[in-house]
Design a protein around this motif. Structure first.
Motif, mmCIF file in Angstrom:
data_model
loop_
_atom_site.group_PDB
_atom_site.id
_atom_site.type_symbol
_atom_site.label_atom_id
_atom_site.label_comp_id
_atom_site.label_asym_id
_atom_site.label_seq_id
_atom_site.Cartn_x
_atom_site.Cartn_y
_atom_site.Cartn_z
ATOM 1 N N SER A 115 -4.534 7.972 -2.587
ATOM 2 C CA SER A 115 -4.280 9.266 -1.954
ATOM 3 C C SER A 115 -4.064 9.088 -0.454
ATOM 4 O O SER A 115 -4.238 8.008 0.102
ATOM 5 C CB SER A 115 -5.430 10.229 -2.217
ATOM 6 O OG SER A 115 -6.574 9.768 -1.566
ATOM 7 N N ARG A 116 -3.690 10.184 0.196
ATOM 8 C CA ARG A 116 -3.285 10.144 1.598
ATOM 9 C C ARG A 116 -4.354 9.528 2.500
ATOM 10 O O ARG A 116 -4.048 8.772 3.416
ATOM 11 C CB ARG A 116 -2.980 11.581 2.045
ATOM 12 C CG ARG A 116 -2.012 11.659 3.175
ATOM 13 C CD ARG A 116 -1.750 13.110 3.563
ATOM 14 N NE ARG A 116 -1.446 13.162 4.984
ATOM 15 C CZ ARG A 116 -0.286 12.768 5.475
ATOM 16 N NH1 ARG A 116 0.664 12.332 4.696
ATOM 17 N NH2 ARG A 116 -0.068 12.823 6.778
ATOM 18 N N GLU A 117 -5.617 9.873 2.234
ATOM 19 C CA GLU A 117 -6.686 9.291 3.047
ATOM 20 C C GLU A 117 -7.467 8.241 2.251
ATOM 21 O O GLU A 117 -8.618 7.948 2.556
ATOM 22 C CB GLU A 117 -7.634 10.396 3.535
ATOM 23 C CG GLU A 117 -7.090 11.189 4.695
ATOM 24 C CD GLU A 117 -7.312 12.678 4.506
ATOM 25 O OE1 GLU A 117 -8.402 13.050 4.068
ATOM 26 O OE2 GLU A 117 -6.370 13.449 4.777
ATOM 27 N N GLY A 118 -6.829 7.708 1.232
ATOM 28 C CA GLY A 118 -7.509 6.798 0.327
ATOM 29 C C GLY A 118 -7.673 5.393 0.873
ATOM 30 O O GLY A 118 -7.370 5.115 2.030
ATOM 31 N N VAL A 119 -8.157 4.520 -0.009
ATOM 32 C CA VAL A 119 -8.539 3.168 0.405
ATOM 33 C C VAL A 119 -7.359 2.393 0.998
ATOM 34 O O VAL A 119 -7.475 1.778 2.059
ATOM 35 C CB VAL A 119 -9.135 2.405 -0.804
ATOM 36 C CG1 VAL A 119 -9.458 0.974 -0.420
ATOM 37 C CG2 VAL A 119 -10.370 3.117 -1.321
ATOM 38 N N ILE A 120 -6.204 2.428 0.329
ATOM 39 C CA ILE A 120 -5.066 1.622 0.803
ATOM 40 C C ILE A 120 -4.583 2.128 2.159
ATOM 41 O O ILE A 120 -4.466 1.360 3.120
ATOM 42 C CB ILE A 120 -3.911 1.663 -0.216
ATOM 43 C CG1 ILE A 120 -4.312 0.882 -1.470
ATOM 44 C CG2 ILE A 120 -2.657 1.035 0.397
ATOM 45 C CD1 ILE A 120 -3.216 0.779 -2.493
ATOM 46 N N ASN A 121 -4.303 3.431 2.252
ATOM 47 C CA ASN A 121 -3.816 3.974 3.517
ATOM 48 C C ASN A 121 -4.816 3.737 4.632
ATOM 49 O O ASN A 121 -4.451 3.347 5.740
ATOM 50 C CB ASN A 121 -3.548 5.481 3.372
ATOM 51 C CG ASN A 121 -2.115 5.741 2.927
ATOM 52 O OD1 ASN A 121 -1.213 4.984 3.273
ATOM 53 N ND2 ASN A 121 -1.922 6.793 2.160
ATOM 54 N N ASN A 122 -6.087 3.939 4.328
ATOM 55 C CA ASN A 122 -7.112 3.775 5.347
ATOM 56 C C ASN A 122 -7.158 2.339 5.873
ATOM 57 O O ASN A 122 -7.190 2.110 7.086
ATOM 58 C CB ASN A 122 -8.464 4.175 4.746
ATOM 59 C CG ASN A 122 -9.523 4.344 5.804
ATOM 60 O OD1 ASN A 122 -10.148 3.373 6.207
ATOM 61 N ND2 ASN A 122 -9.701 5.571 6.283
ATOM 62 N N SER A 123 -7.131 1.357 4.955
ATOM 63 C CA SER A 123 -7.238 -0.015 5.451
ATOM 64 C C SER A 123 -5.956 -0.456 6.152
ATOM 65 O O SER A 123 -6.023 -1.169 7.147
ATOM 66 C CB SER A 123 -7.621 -0.997 4.326
ATOM 67 O OG SER A 123 -7.372 -0.471 3.081
ATOM 68 N N MET A 124 -4.796 -0.022 5.634
ATOM 69 C CA MET A 124 -3.554 -0.420 6.305
ATOM 70 C C MET A 124 -3.437 0.215 7.682
ATOM 71 O O MET A 124 -2.936 -0.401 8.624
ATOM 72 C CB MET A 124 -2.352 -0.032 5.442
ATOM 73 C CG MET A 124 -2.365 -0.738 4.104
ATOM 74 S SD MET A 124 -0.837 -1.547 3.633
ATOM 75 C CE MET A 124 0.289 -0.213 3.480
ATOM 76 N N LEU A 125 -3.913 1.461 7.817
ATOM 77 C CA LEU A 125 -3.874 2.118 9.120
ATOM 78 C C LEU A 125 -4.773 1.395 10.115
ATOM 79 O O LEU A 125 -4.389 1.134 11.251
ATOM 80 C CB LEU A 125 -4.317 3.581 8.998
ATOM 81 C CG LEU A 125 -3.266 4.586 8.535
ATOM 82 C CD1 LEU A 125 -3.899 5.947 8.293
ATOM 83 C CD2 LEU A 125 -2.141 4.705 9.559
ATOM 84 N N SER A 126 -5.981 1.039 9.652
ATOM 85 C CA SER A 126 -6.912 0.420 10.608
ATOM 86 C C SER A 126 -6.514 -1.010 10.926
ATOM 87 O O SER A 126 -6.889 -1.541 11.962
ATOM 88 C CB SER A 126 -8.350 0.500 10.093
ATOM 89 O OG SER A 126 -8.426 -0.047 8.810
ATOM 90 N N LEU A 127 -5.732 -1.638 10.035
ATOM 91 C CA LEU A 127 -5.227 -2.980 10.349
ATOM 92 C C LEU A 127 -3.950 -2.899 11.188
ATOM 93 O O LEU A 127 -3.418 -3.914 11.618
ATOM 94 C CB LEU A 127 -4.931 -3.755 9.062
ATOM 95 C CG LEU A 127 -6.132 -4.254 8.261
ATOM 96 C CD1 LEU A 127 -5.686 -4.830 6.927
ATOM 97 C CD2 LEU A 127 -6.905 -5.297 9.062
ATOM 98 N N GLY A 128 -3.460 -1.684 11.378
ATOM 99 C CA GLY A 128 -2.254 -1.506 12.165
ATOM 100 C C GLY A 128 -0.973 -1.889 11.441
ATOM 101 O O GLY A 128 0.056 -2.111 12.055
ATOM 102 N N LEU A 129 -1.029 -1.987 10.119
ATOM 103 C CA LEU A 129 0.171 -2.350 9.357
ATOM 104 C C LEU A 129 1.146 -1.185 9.244
ATOM 105 O O LEU A 129 2.346 -1.376 9.114
ATOM 106 C CB LEU A 129 -0.214 -2.832 7.952
ATOM 107 C CG LEU A 129 -0.946 -4.170 7.901
ATOM 108 C CD1 LEU A 129 -1.440 -4.443 6.495
ATOM 109 C CD2 LEU A 129 -0.008 -5.279 8.369
#
Lengths: 270, 256
Positions: A115-129
């Protein structure tokens, strides 16, 4: 034996026959009119949302079947030939353990991940990907991912069972006769495991095309599959005749898949 | 090449465990939304689940339907397998096909067919109806598993028992069933797992009293919630425990 046959006749053959008869009936207002008309089948070609549902179902199912086989085969291979013997059973058990999550919950879990704030989006955002969250849930991508997850586990199990049955002598003989390991795989191992793959692929096709839960939870409402359309006819409109006709179409598709893979399947051996 | 293979194994396991790990992790989160960042841990969602009388009732219904429908499916499957394996009957190929037939049809179609019949007869849907549906889908499996394990070995033992004066009932209860026990148990547990987790038939054929998957389905309508995570994790941990126990006690022993 008689009780089992009676049970099957009463609760499977009879309902199925009535359903087939009902697919020829029609709905006038809320009133069911028994008749012999092919209106419902005609609608499959004239009503765009029905035709589209059949296409969507076929596309999703074929995509899922191909991807699942391609992902599961190497996994089963590694477990069968690379993992040390004493760990083999444990690794196999671990690789199919999430199979025992409830089916409904398993699809739901993918929502947490995608989901929009889910695990994948959250980790990719914080890794700056990525700088913007990706839209993954409520899409065909999510439906296919949810399905592939389930069927990779199923197929790993069936392909593994096939691979460990093979005597290593086949491969050794091929290599002795000068085949490279790729040639040995392509011309010896793969043909020998083809029946196992096809049984698994057929099973995947049947279970995938008939499933309502995964596309309903993960797919959003942009495009509907055949089971979703059937459930919609039952729920909102109470249109049993059209739902029956769609069910028979579903069976027709499964029969086509059976014909396509029949040379590898030996269901008659059961 | 070796490296690539271990890497593939690691990636595959990540893919397989990602959703389950998220499910369990966020069931422990101290907050309403089971999404990152994680706060907690707390067990209050589990407390919430265990004190939810509707969920607990659904769990009871699921157990009831799973156990009783599997018992019926196994009994009918065993009798059919016994009859077809031991007696030469006209049309036995046809009957075998008939018994296997429901396996080739989607659960949705089995459920829809039964729903139409119950509607036409004016019988309301209930846990009974769902149980009947579950027997329909599990009977072919039980039959196939038990039929496949019937061999000449059992037949010889049965002949011996009959020669020694046992009647048909005693042959079945004292010779056939004990010899086939592994297959019968395997069929029973497989049927139970499938019934326990079955959604679409139960959804179509129950109304006021529902099974657990149907109850969880209605929880999903309110979107993501840590409580759904908790009940999902509980079901998962429960099933895994049962699977491991079976592996150790039932199937482990046979290999040893």
């Amino acid at each position: 034996m008689a009780p089992a046959v009676l049970w099957t006749l009463a609760f499977f053959v009879a309902p199925f026959t009535i359903m087939a008869a009902m697919s020829l009936a029609s709905l006038e207002g809320r009133e069911l009119v028994w008749a012999i008309s092919f209106d419902n089948y005609h609608k499959l070609f004239t009503q765009p949302f029905l035709t589209k549902a059949i296409w969507v179902s076929l596309q999703i199912t074929l995509t899922v079947t191909v991807i699942s086989v391609l992902l599961a085969y190497p996994l089963a291979w590694i477990i069968a030939f690379r993992v040390p013997k004493r760990w083999q059973r444990l690794v196999l058990l671990l690789s199919i353990l999430p199979f025992w999550t409830s089916y409904v919950v398993r699809s739901y879990s993918w929502l947490l991940v995608m989901s929009r704030e889910g695990v994948i989006n959250n980790s990719m955002l914080s890794l700056g990907l990525i700088s913007e969250p990706l839209q993954m849930a409520s899409s065909r991508l999510a439906t296919v991912t949810g399905f592939v997850h389930f069927f990779v586990m199923l197929l790993t199990l069936t392909i593994f069972a096939n691979l460990v049955q093979l005597s290593p002598n086949y491969r050794r003989a091929a290599v002795d006769l000068g085949a490279s390991s790729w040639q040995a795989f392509r011309h010896v191992i793969l043909p020998l495991t083809m029946p196992g793959i096809m049984v698994g692929a057929f099973l995947t096709f049947v279970l995938c095309i008939g499933d309502y839960i995964t596309p309903q939870i993960l797919g959003g409402n942009n495009e509907l599959t055949v089971p979703q359309v059937i459930m919609m006819q039952l729920g909102r409109r109470g249109d049993f005749p059209l739902a029956s006709a769609m069910s028979l179409v579903l069976m027709g598709l499964v029969t086509l898949a059976y014909i396509a893979t029949a040379r590898w399947l030996r269901l008659d051996r059961i | 090449m070796r490296m690539i293979q271990w890497f593939y194994l690691a990636v595959a396991f990540t893919f397989i465990y990602l959703p389950v790990a998220s499910l369990v992790l966020f069931s422990l989160k101290d907050g309403n939304l089971p999404l990152p960042p994680f706060e907690g841990p707390t067990l209050r969602w589990y407390q919430d689940v265990l004190s939810d009388s509707q969920l607990m009732a659904a769990l009871g219904h699921s157990l009831l339907v799973a156990v009783s429908s599997s018992l019926v499916a196994c009994t009918l499957g065993f009798l059919a397998a016994y009859g077809l394996a031991r007696h030469v009957l006209p049309g036995s190929v046809f009957m075998r096909g008939l018994l296997i037939a429901p396996m080739t049809v989607s659960y949705l179609i089995v459920g829809l067919g039964l729903l139409i019949v119950f509607n036409q007869l004016g019988i309301g849907v209930s846990l009974w109806a769902a149980g009947i549906g579950h027997v329909v889908i599990n009977l072919p499996l039980c039959f196939a598993i038990i039929y496949a394990s019937m061999g000449a070995q059992q037949q010889n033992a049965e002949h011996a028992a009959r020669d020694l004066g046992a009647n048909e009932g005693r042959v079945i209860t004292l010779v056939t069933i004990p010899m086939l026990a592994p297959a019968i148990l395997a069929a029973f547990f497989l049927a139970m797992t499938l019934s326990w987790d079955e959604f679409v038939i139960a959804f179509l054929l129950t109304r006021f009293e529902v099974t657990l998957p149907v109850e969880i389905w209605s929880l999903l309508r309110s979107g993501l919630s840590s409580k759904t995570n908790a009940i999902g994790s509980l079901v998962f941990l429960g099933s895994v425990t049962v699977v491991l126990l079976l592996e150790i006690f039932l199937f482990g022993r046979r290999r040893a």
